[in-house]
Design a protein around this motif. Structure first.
Motif, PDB file in Angstrom:
ATOM      1  N   CYS A  66       4.568  11.600   2.907  1.00 41.77           N
ATOM      2  CA  CYS A  66       4.747  10.192   2.516  1.00 41.77           C
ATOM      3  C   CYS A  66       4.539  10.008   1.017  1.00 41.77           C
ATOM      4  O   CYS A  66       5.282   9.263   0.371  1.00 41.77           O
ATOM      5  CB  CYS A  66       3.781   9.298   3.297  1.00 41.77           C
TER       6      CYS A  66
ATOM      7  N   ALA B  56       7.395   8.555  -1.354  1.00 40.59           N
ATOM      8  CA  ALA B  56       7.137   7.366  -2.168  1.00 40.59           C
ATOM      9  C   ALA B  56       7.262   7.697  -3.652  1.00 40.59           C
ATOM     10  O   ALA B  56       7.795   6.907  -4.443  1.00 40.59           O
ATOM     11  CB  ALA B  56       5.746   6.808  -1.852  1.00 40.59           C
TER      12      ALA B  56
ATOM     13  N   GLN C 196      10.902   7.905  -4.714  1.00 45.00           N
ATOM     14  CA  GLN C 196      11.478   6.561  -4.799  1.00 45.00           C
ATOM     15  C   GLN C 196      11.023   5.856  -6.078  1.00 45.00           C
ATOM     16  O   GLN C 196      11.818   5.169  -6.733  1.00 45.00           O
ATOM     17  CB  GLN C 196      11.062   5.745  -3.573  1.00 45.00           C
TER      18      GLN C 196
ATOM     19  N   LEU D 103       3.046   2.554  -6.289  1.00 44.03           N
ATOM     20  CA  LEU D 103       3.118   3.758  -5.465  1.00 44.03           C
ATOM     21  C   LEU D 103       2.257   3.585  -4.213  1.00 44.03           C
ATOM     22  O   LEU D 103       2.677   3.920  -3.090  1.00 44.03           O
ATOM     23  CB  LEU D 103       2.665   4.971  -6.269  1.00 44.03           C
TER      24      LEU D 103
ATOM     25  N   ARG E 270       3.855   1.223  -1.862  1.00 47.05           N
ATOM     26  CA  ARG E 270       4.975   1.894  -1.202  1.00 47.05           C
ATOM     27  C   ARG E 270       4.470   2.728  -0.023  1.00 47.05           C
ATOM     28  O   ARG E 270       5.088   2.783   1.032  1.00 47.05           O
ATOM     29  CB  ARG E 270       5.681   2.786  -2.210  1.00 47.05           C
ATOM     30  N   LEU E 271       3.320   3.371  -0.217  1.00 46.62           N
ATOM     31  CA  LEU E 271       2.729   4.166   0.856  1.00 46.62           C
ATOM     32  C   LEU E 271       2.354   3.284   2.039  1.00 46.62           C
ATOM     33  O   LEU E 271       2.596   3.640   3.198  1.00 46.62           O
ATOM     34  CB  LEU E 271       1.496   4.902   0.337  1.00 46.62           C
TER      35      LEU E 271
ATOM     36  N   LEU F  12       5.415   2.553   4.014  1.00 45.46           N
ATOM     37  CA  LEU F  12       5.862   3.680   4.831  1.00 45.46           C
ATOM     38  C   LEU F  12       5.024   3.814   6.101  1.00 45.46           C
ATOM     39  O   LEU F  12       5.541   4.154   7.167  1.00 45.46           O
ATOM     40  CB  LEU F  12       5.783   4.986   4.027  1.00 45.46           C
TER      41      LEU F  12
END
Length: 932
Positions: free
Chosen positions: A644, A648, A651, A717, A720-721, A724
């Motif tokens: 992950c 991330a 991205q 970041l 984003r995690l 996910l």
């Protein structure tokens, strides 16, 4: 070719919009009606129509140079990018015109697409090489000649069979390690070619106002995303000979070097050939072929690919698989089979009588027909799709191109070809069919007419009428579900077998209910019913696992894609080594489109569910003990967290660039696991307590086109995690992620500098936060961050503390938990929160560390309770018998906790069952925390 009225009107409207002053040209009108891509390109470049008037240009398949000038080093990046994309757009317009309007032969179309693609890739590489060489010089061989980077085209590109909107799979290599010569700077060949590779990829992959040339996929290279971008011949050979997998052998069947041939080409092919083609007739491959066949079927079931002409049953991939399988078996002995092209390989197989000529004709005709459909589908809008259109315009287009009166006739043609391919696929490489299963007619009668009389008179299920109620209720429920004729037929064949299996294994009514709950979840998905019908072993495993564990039954009912795991018991009960999860998830993600976030999120969840099922199966059947179960669940979670973070990260850097001094290998970002994850004690439904830290000092911005503050990058970041992990997809959430143990709790920053983390722990943290830190462990992060975290953790835990205050804080916190969380009373005991239970033992471990680390810092080394107790005894802080009592109680509690988790029951057990442990823990608690 006649166009339906709606298409004719669409084409005319588009022609008038672009060429208002021109008289309608029927061929261009047809092109605009059939292709949204052609409409966009001609609207952007109206002068391109002049090329379509040039019959000589249309007839020529010469791939002219992309760049006119010889001085590639002088071409600016923006100019190079624009030239590559304009070349691509012009020639892809030509391809669409040839195919959609002039009905070009599909063999010629995919060959020409491949030639043009090779020209673009080679041109981008030569420009990138010149750009890097202008600064760093060139790596040269012993003769002083410039050493090239070799580009290996994989898949259909390698076979001269590339489809219109395909991404391209590439692998980069170079002959050997030398230093560059003749530049302003010098570097090793590995560094030089890595720079060339990065620039080549950017030239092709980057999206500009003109679009992109190709989506570039590098995941087929050795070690996948985690491997170096470029490898030397020696490193490549060593990898494939020592670590190459079966699927990599299949991939290499189509591998072809691109560009201008050099003296190094034959050397590279020679080192690769022994890996791909064995000298003997390779019958060892047959078993792997059958496994890959099962994976294909699994893909079809999981994705519901009934309308997909590539991945569906009888699709392009099945045809290719038949040919590649035979190439692998016979190719080592027959050089004529060592070709990349599907059609050439099939011709060679027919010549060698390995495939009957009529079968070869059937496969060739079906393959080329489906490739033509694929080309049409992608030329509609320059999108990589193999799914038949769902919209009216797409269906009208396909009907017109196949010259059928309606879309139903078009799909009938397609289905006919796919059936023929699927039949040959099953006949040539399918596993031998099991003998048809014998079904006792009594169970057929019970399913046909469920009644107490049938059960009683035929002595079924020990004449227990509760089974009648279960079967009757299930049948009534099934009649209310929408089932097609095929699905109803499969269900009527499956249910007597299922009932017979239930009776023969003597299962309890509750077990049959669990099994039927799984069947009910897939009752409208015929492919899964067929899986259970055609694989008696899978049905047997379903009963076995549901009998062992309600958790597994519920898990299978929630995620029926896991039924695929039941086909092979050897794999089902075989867990990976603890160090294998990270490599396995990397390999798993090689098959996932790196630009498809939705698919990535599904893949993460499916990977977790699959391996949790395997761990639970091994747990329920005694293959793993409780400590090993937690070890595996924890290792699985760490591999998923790492994947992950990498997803991330990619991205984020794609959007914002890299923070100062950060790279893909050293991100400057780390994940600290607390609680059960930190203590290596995860259970099946455990959430993850995580804290995110970074080493950014607050100075500088990212280096991308859209620059942001570096600290903001790490915050995004972390967000984003969370996305996910916590987003609920069709497969649920990944893990419940809890970040409230971070400094300042829910009000604090989601990701903080590691030195800020230290300051908080030393100056502001409460005792309970230091207790939590005892169980903390960095599970992801570069070596420097790991070392720094361990220093900070040791420093914080080893501070001298007021013993009386420490005892008071620990006791008070534990009492608050008991007041709010404890369940059960009297004869029932709460394994986790009860007095003398797991939480008391965990608090004792934390107390021993916080009390004694000042005198003996080594006691902070471990984050798990068992080794903490061992250390405490070793250094004389507790008695050996106390260590044994606490360890024994904790292990037994964890075993019981796992058992009730698998049964999906409340975490309560009879108190008398563990009274000896309760008493021992209470005495130790009173001795250390309530004494003077």
């Amino acid at each position: 070719m006649g166009l339906a009225q709606g298409l004719q009107q669409l084409g005319q409207q588009r022609f008038n919009e672009i060429f208002a002053d021109k008289q309608a040209e029927p061929n261009v009108v047809a092109l605009l009606a059939l292709s949204d891509f052609a409409f966009r390109i001609l609207a952007q470049h109206p002068h391109f129509i002049d090329y379509l008037h040039n019959e000589q240009w249309l007839a020529s398949h010469d791939t002219c140079a992309v760049f006119d000038t010889q001085s590639l080093a002088q071409i600016a990046e923006s100019d190079a990018f624009q030239t590559l994309r304009e070349y691509r757009n012009l020639h892809w317009l030509k391809l669409a015109y040839l195919d959609l309007v002039l009905k070009n032969d599909i063999r010629d179309s995919i060959s020409y697409t491949s030639q043009l693609s090779e020209q673009l890739i080679d041109s981008a590489y030569r420009w990138a090489y010149a750009q890097i060489a202008s600064v760093w010089g060139k790596p040269t061989d012993e003769k002083g000649d410039a050493m090239p980077m070799l580009i290996l085209g994989m898949g259909k590109l390698g076979g001269y069979e590339l489809n219109y909107s395909s991404d391209i799979d590439l692998i980069f290599t170079y002959p050997y390690q030398v230093e560059t010569q003749g530049g302003r700077k010098s570097c090793e060949a590995q560094v030089f070619f890595t720079k060339v590779a990065q620039k080549t990829i950017a030239a092709l992959n980057q999206v500009t106002p003109e679009g992109q040339v190709f989506r570039v996929d590098m995941r087929l290279r050795p070690f996948g995303d985690s491997g170096p971008l470029v490898m030397s011949f020696n490193a490549m050979e060593e990898y494939y000979q020592e670590q190459g997998r079966d699927w990599e052998r299949y991939a290499m069947l189509k591998a072809r070097l691109l560009g201008t041939e050099s003296s190094y080409w034959q050397e590279f092919y020679d080192l690769l050939r022994p890996f791909v083609y064995r000298k003997y007739i390779d019958f060892s491959v047959i078993e792997s072929l059958r496994k890959m066949k099962a994976l294909i079927a699994q893909d079809v079931r999981r994705k519901g690919l009934t309308e997909n002409i590539k991945l569906g049953a009888g699709g392009i991939r099945e045809a290719e698989f038949v040919v590649q399988a035979l190439q692998m078996i016979r190719g080592g002995r027959e050089p004529s089979l060592q070709v990349q092209s599907f059609c050439k390989a099939l011709e060679a197989l027919a010549t060698l009588n390995e495939v009957p000529q009529d079968v070869a004709n059937t496969l060739t005709d079906g393959y080329l027909f489906l490739r033509r459909i694929e080309q049409y589908l992608q030329q509609f809008d320059d999108k990589q799709t193999q799914t038949l259109p769902q919209d009216d315009v797409g269906q009208m287009r396909l009907s017109a191109l196949l010259e059928t009166s309606n879309y139903g006739d078009a799909t009938a043609l397609i289905n006919q070809q796919m059936r023929l391919i699927h039949d040959e696929f099953n006949a040539m490489i399918g596993a031998e069919d099991d003998d048809e299963q014998d079904v006792d007619s009594r169970y057929e009668l019970l399913w046909e007419k469920p009644s107490i009389e049938v059960i009683s008179s035929h002595l079924l299920f020990g004449q227990n009428t509760e089974f009648f109620n279960i079967v009757y209720d299930f049948k009534v429920s099934g009649t209310k579900r929408k089932l097609g004729g095929r699905g109803r037929d499969v269900l009527d064949k499956l249910m007597p077998l299922l009932l017979q299996q239930a009776d023969k294994c003597g299962c309890e009514p509750s077990i049959l209910k669990r099994v039927l709950a799984v069947v009910e979840k897939v009752i409208s998905r015929t492919a899964y019913l067929e899986l259970l019908l055609e694989n008696p072993g899978a049905l047997n495993q379903l009963f076995k696992l549901c009998a062992h564990s309600k958790w597994i039954g519920d898990h299978l009912a929630c995620y029926p894609i896991l039924l695929d795991e039941l086909i092979d018991p050897a794999q089902l009960y075989k867990t990976l080594p603890l160090s294998g999860y990270e490599q396995e998830i990397r390999q798993y993600f090689l098959r996932i489109d790196e630009n498809d976030l939705e698919l990535q999120m599904e893949a993460l969840r499916q990977f977790k569910q699959t391996h949790q099922l395997r761990i639970a199966a091994a747990d329920a059947t005694g293959v793993l003990d409780v400590m090993k179960v937690s070890d595996h669940l924890t290792a699985l979670s760490e591999a998923i967290v790492a994947q992950c973070v990498n997803l991330a990260w990619q991205q984020m850097v794609t959007r914002f660039g890299y923070p100062p001094e950060a790279s893909d290998d050293e991100k400057g970002f780390a994940v600290i696991a607390y609680g059960k994850a930190g203590g290596v004690e995860l259970g099946y439904d455990s959430d993850l307590d995580l804290v995110f830290v970074h080493n950014c000092d607050g100075v500088g911005q990212t280096n991308g086109d859209k620059q942001i503050d570096a600290r903001q990058f790490y915050l995004k970041l972390a967000q984003r995690l969370l996305h996910l992990f916590n987003t609920r997809t069709a497969s649920g959430i990944l893990y419940e992620l809890d970040t409230r143990l971070r400094p300042e709790g829910a009000s604090g920053l989601l990701a903080i500098n590691i030195e800020t983390f230290r300051e908080y722990q030393l100056k502001q943290a409460w005792t309970w936060e230091h207790q939590a830190l005892v169980r903390a462990r960095m599970t992801y992060g570069q070596t420097s961050l790991l070392a720094r975290f361990n220093e900070i953790r040791n420093e914080v835990l080893s501070r001298q503390r007021d013993e009386q205050k420490l005892r008071k804080d620990v006791v008070n916190m534990r009492q608050k938990m008991r007041d709010h969380l404890i369940k059960g009373s009297g004869a029932e005991f709460d394994i986790k929160q009860g007095v003398g239970g797991m939480a008391d033992i965990e608090f004792l471990a934390q107390y021993f560390v916080l009390k004694n680390a000042y005198a003996q810092p080594k006691i902070t080394q471990y984050s798990d309770n068992i080794r903490i107790f061992a250390s405490a005894a070793e250094y004389g802080f507790i008695e050996p018998n106390e260590m044994q009592q606490l360890t024994s109680a904790y292990c037994d509690y964890r075993e019981l906790y796992h058992q009730v988790s698998l049964r999906q029951e409340a975490k309560l057990i009879p108190r008398e069952q563990v009274q000896h442990h309760i008493s021992a823990v209470e005495v130790i608690w009173l001795n250390y925390l309530c004494g003077n």
